[in-house]
Design a protein around this motif. Sequence first.
Motif, short mmCIF file in Angstrom:
data_model
loop_
_atom_site.label_atom_id
_atom_site.label_comp_id
_atom_site.label_asym_id
_atom_site.label_seq_id
_atom_site.Cartn_x
_atom_site.Cartn_y
_atom_site.Cartn_z
N ARG A 125 31.81 51.78 43.53
CA ARG A 125 32.85 51.68 42.51
C ARG A 125 34.06 50.87 42.98
NH1 ARG A 125 33.34 54.22 37.94
NH2 ARG A 125 31.67 55.67 38.54
N ALA A 126 34.61 51.18 44.14
CA ALA A 126 35.81 50.47 44.60
C ALA A 126 35.52 48.99 44.80
CB ALA A 126 36.34 51.10 45.89
N ARG A 127 34.34 48.68 45.34
CA ARG A 127 34.01 47.27 45.57
C ARG A 127 33.83 46.51 44.26
NH1 ARG A 127 29.20 47.90 49.82
NH2 ARG A 127 29.20 50.00 48.95
N VAL A 128 33.13 47.12 43.31
CA VAL A 128 32.93 46.44 42.03
C VAL A 128 34.25 46.29 41.28
CG1 VAL A 128 31.84 46.62 39.76
CG2 VAL A 128 30.52 47.15 41.82
N MET A 129 35.09 47.34 41.31
CA MET A 129 36.38 47.26 40.62
C MET A 129 37.32 46.29 41.32
SD MET A 129 35.62 48.89 38.06
CE MET A 129 37.16 48.50 37.22
N SER A 130 37.08 46.01 42.60
CA SER A 130 37.87 44.98 43.25
C SER A 130 37.53 43.60 42.68
CB SER A 130 37.63 44.99 44.77
OG SER A 130 36.36 44.48 45.11
N TYR A 131 36.28 43.40 42.29
CA TYR A 131 35.92 42.14 41.63
C TYR A 131 36.51 42.06 40.23
CZ TYR A 131 32.79 40.79 45.39
OH TYR A 131 32.30 40.40 46.61
N TYR A 132 36.56 43.20 39.56
CA TYR A 132 37.25 43.25 38.26
C TYR A 132 38.73 42.87 38.44
CZ TYR A 132 39.45 45.34 34.12
OH TYR A 132 40.19 45.56 32.98
N THR A 133 39.37 43.45 39.45
CA THR A 133 40.76 43.10 39.76
C THR A 133 40.88 41.63 40.10
OG1 THR A 133 41.16 45.33 40.62
CG2 THR A 133 42.70 43.61 41.30
N MET A 134 39.93 41.12 40.86
CA MET A 134 39.92 39.72 41.24
C MET A 134 39.81 38.81 40.03
SD MET A 134 37.19 38.02 43.87
CE MET A 134 37.22 36.28 44.32
N MET A 135 38.95 39.19 39.07
CA MET A 135 38.80 38.38 37.86
C MET A 135 40.06 38.41 37.00
SD MET A 135 35.85 37.00 38.13
CE MET A 135 36.07 37.05 39.90
N PHE A 136 40.76 39.56 37.00
CA PHE A 136 41.95 39.69 36.16
C PHE A 136 43.16 39.05 36.83
CE2 PHE A 136 45.31 42.74 34.37
CZ PHE A 136 45.57 41.90 33.31
N PHE A 137 43.59 39.64 37.95
CA PHE A 137 44.76 39.12 38.64
C PHE A 137 44.44 37.86 39.44
CE2 PHE A 137 46.24 43.48 38.01
CZ PHE A 137 47.53 43.24 37.57
N GLY A 138 43.15 37.65 39.75
CA GLY A 138 42.78 36.52 40.59
C GLY A 138 42.63 35.21 39.85
N MET A 139 42.04 35.25 38.65
CA MET A 139 41.88 34.01 37.90
C MET A 139 43.18 33.57 37.24
SD MET A 139 38.81 33.40 38.64
CE MET A 139 38.59 31.91 37.67
N MET A 140 44.04 34.54 36.94
CA MET A 140 45.29 34.20 36.27
C MET A 140 46.19 33.25 37.04
SD MET A 140 46.36 37.70 34.23
CE MET A 140 47.92 37.00 33.69
N PRO A 141 46.29 33.35 38.41
CA PRO A 141 47.17 32.41 39.09
C PRO A 141 46.75 30.96 38.92
CG PRO A 141 45.89 33.70 40.67
CD PRO A 141 45.75 34.34 39.34
N PHE A 142 45.43 30.72 38.97
CA PHE A 142 44.96 29.36 38.76
C PHE A 142 45.20 28.93 37.31
CE2 PHE A 142 42.38 31.15 42.21
CZ PHE A 142 42.66 30.23 43.21
N GLY A 143 45.02 29.89 36.40
CA GLY A 143 45.32 29.59 35.00
C GLY A 143 46.80 29.33 34.78
N SER A 144 47.65 30.08 35.48
CA SER A 144 49.10 29.87 35.36
C SER A 144 49.49 28.47 35.83
CB SER A 144 49.85 30.92 36.18
OG SER A 144 49.62 32.21 35.68
N LEU A 145 48.92 28.06 36.98
CA LEU A 145 49.19 26.70 37.46
C LEU A 145 48.68 25.66 36.48
CD1 LEU A 145 48.39 26.67 41.30
CD2 LEU A 145 50.61 26.40 40.18
N LEU A 146 47.46 25.87 36.00
CA LEU A 146 46.85 24.92 35.07
C LEU A 146 47.65 24.82 33.78
CD1 LEU A 146 44.45 23.10 34.27
CD2 LEU A 146 43.27 25.16 33.48
N GLU A 147 48.02 25.97 33.21
CA GLU A 147 48.73 25.94 31.94
C GLU A 147 50.16 25.41 32.11
OE1 GLU A 147 48.29 28.89 29.08
OE2 GLU A 147 46.10 28.87 29.26
N GLY A 148 50.78 25.72 33.25
CA GLY A 148 52.10 25.17 33.51
C GLY A 148 52.07 23.66 33.61
N ALA A 149 51.04 23.12 34.31
CA ALA A 149 50.91 21.67 34.46
C ALA A 149 50.57 21.01 33.12
CB ALA A 149 49.84 21.35 35.49
#
Length: 447
Positions: free
Chosen positions: A361-385
């Motif tokens: 559970r903790a490992r799988v939910m870490s990937y969920y966290t990664m997809m949520f908080f992890g993809m957003m930074p790249f999206g933030s940079l992309l959308e800002g640019a």
Amino acid sequence: MTTHSRCAGDRTSSFGSSFSHMWRALRHRNFKLFVAGQGISLIGNWMTRLATAWLVYHLTHSAVLLGITGFAGQILTFLLAPFAGVWIEGLDRRKLLICTQAAAAVQSLILAGLTLSGSITFTEVILLTTFQGLINAFDMPGRQAFLVEMLGDRNDLDNAIAINSSMVNGARLIGPAIAGVVIGIVGEGWCFLIDGVSYFAVIASLLMMRITVQNTQRNKARMIDQLREGWDYVRTFIPIRTILLLFALVSLVGYPYTVLMPIFAAKVLHGGADTLGWLTGSMGVGALISALSLMFRRSVVGLTRMLQIASALFGCALILFGLSDRLWLSLLLMPLVGFGMTQVLAISNTIIQTLVPDDKRARVMSYYTMMFFGMMPFGSLLEGALAHRIGAPHTVILSGAICLLGTVWFTRQLPRVRAVMRPIYQEMGLLPALDTDLLVDKRDKPI
């Protein structure tokens, strides 16, 4: 007269029982304490989110730097969440959350002190935001894994997730509205101070819980081997892989629209911090309605169909919001954005938590966290640019269109996903066992 009274009583009882399942997770003392503490803290969290965005825009007037701020706040979560998931597996998760909440309180109080003193710089905002991202890398998977421990009955897990989502989005409605007023009267620093103090409510609720610590043997395998095991499970199990891929896409191109909200408030709609508060609050209305609708559900059965609808709605609403230059129209569209966004977030969480075994559970939910908080930074940079080059409205329109393409892909994957999920739901008693003679007909039932 007696018959009439009995009928009226039956109707009242039926009405009450039809809604009682909405709150069934609250019968667990630990979860009730969590709701009380978290409900207070989340309002402060949303005040800080809006105040940080407005402070950065006030300091820099730059869409690119807004994107960089979003990136800084989430990149460490992306990089560290899988390692954190492995580490958390053998820990006392309540103690972990007490530590992360205390660290988050310190972060907010330092941010408040610097802002109230008038000495805050953009560099300091970036450093403190990065520190919060480090905290989130451990807090989010730990919180998700701890949710099961707060409940005495795993059948209430979907309801607990829905209630938690309702809290988040109720705070999303209240927090930004308060923040807009506070910023207009006394400035951003007081929002950070309120947030810092609010963390003590969560810490108090965690200390008051009665948790039986599981005597689980810590996995002695090397971290790299545990990482590989968790990754192989996520990669090869079709339902979780497919849902996480859709969630990753929406997190990458859809959710980061929030970093552009100060630009919409100031330049597109010609307002100020109060306009930003109204926009964020109206999104919170839709998000809250979304979370409440999930609380009405008695079962996770049918959620894949809702995930399909929600991602399409989110994409369409983003496109229409990007086309709007009227405040009244934008305020009408933001609830649709909030509804679709929250459905995707909460439904993905619920299905994954329902399917995943406890030892992963903790490992799988870490990937969920990664997809949520992890993809957003790249999206933030992309959308800002992109916003710097083509403007915020066109950027949001493009984001919505990509979310719609993701929905088309997910729709094509649904038959395979449902074929794998169906026997699992049957084993859990969520669906009736298949009658071989009726196999074709029963496969039409959405899951």
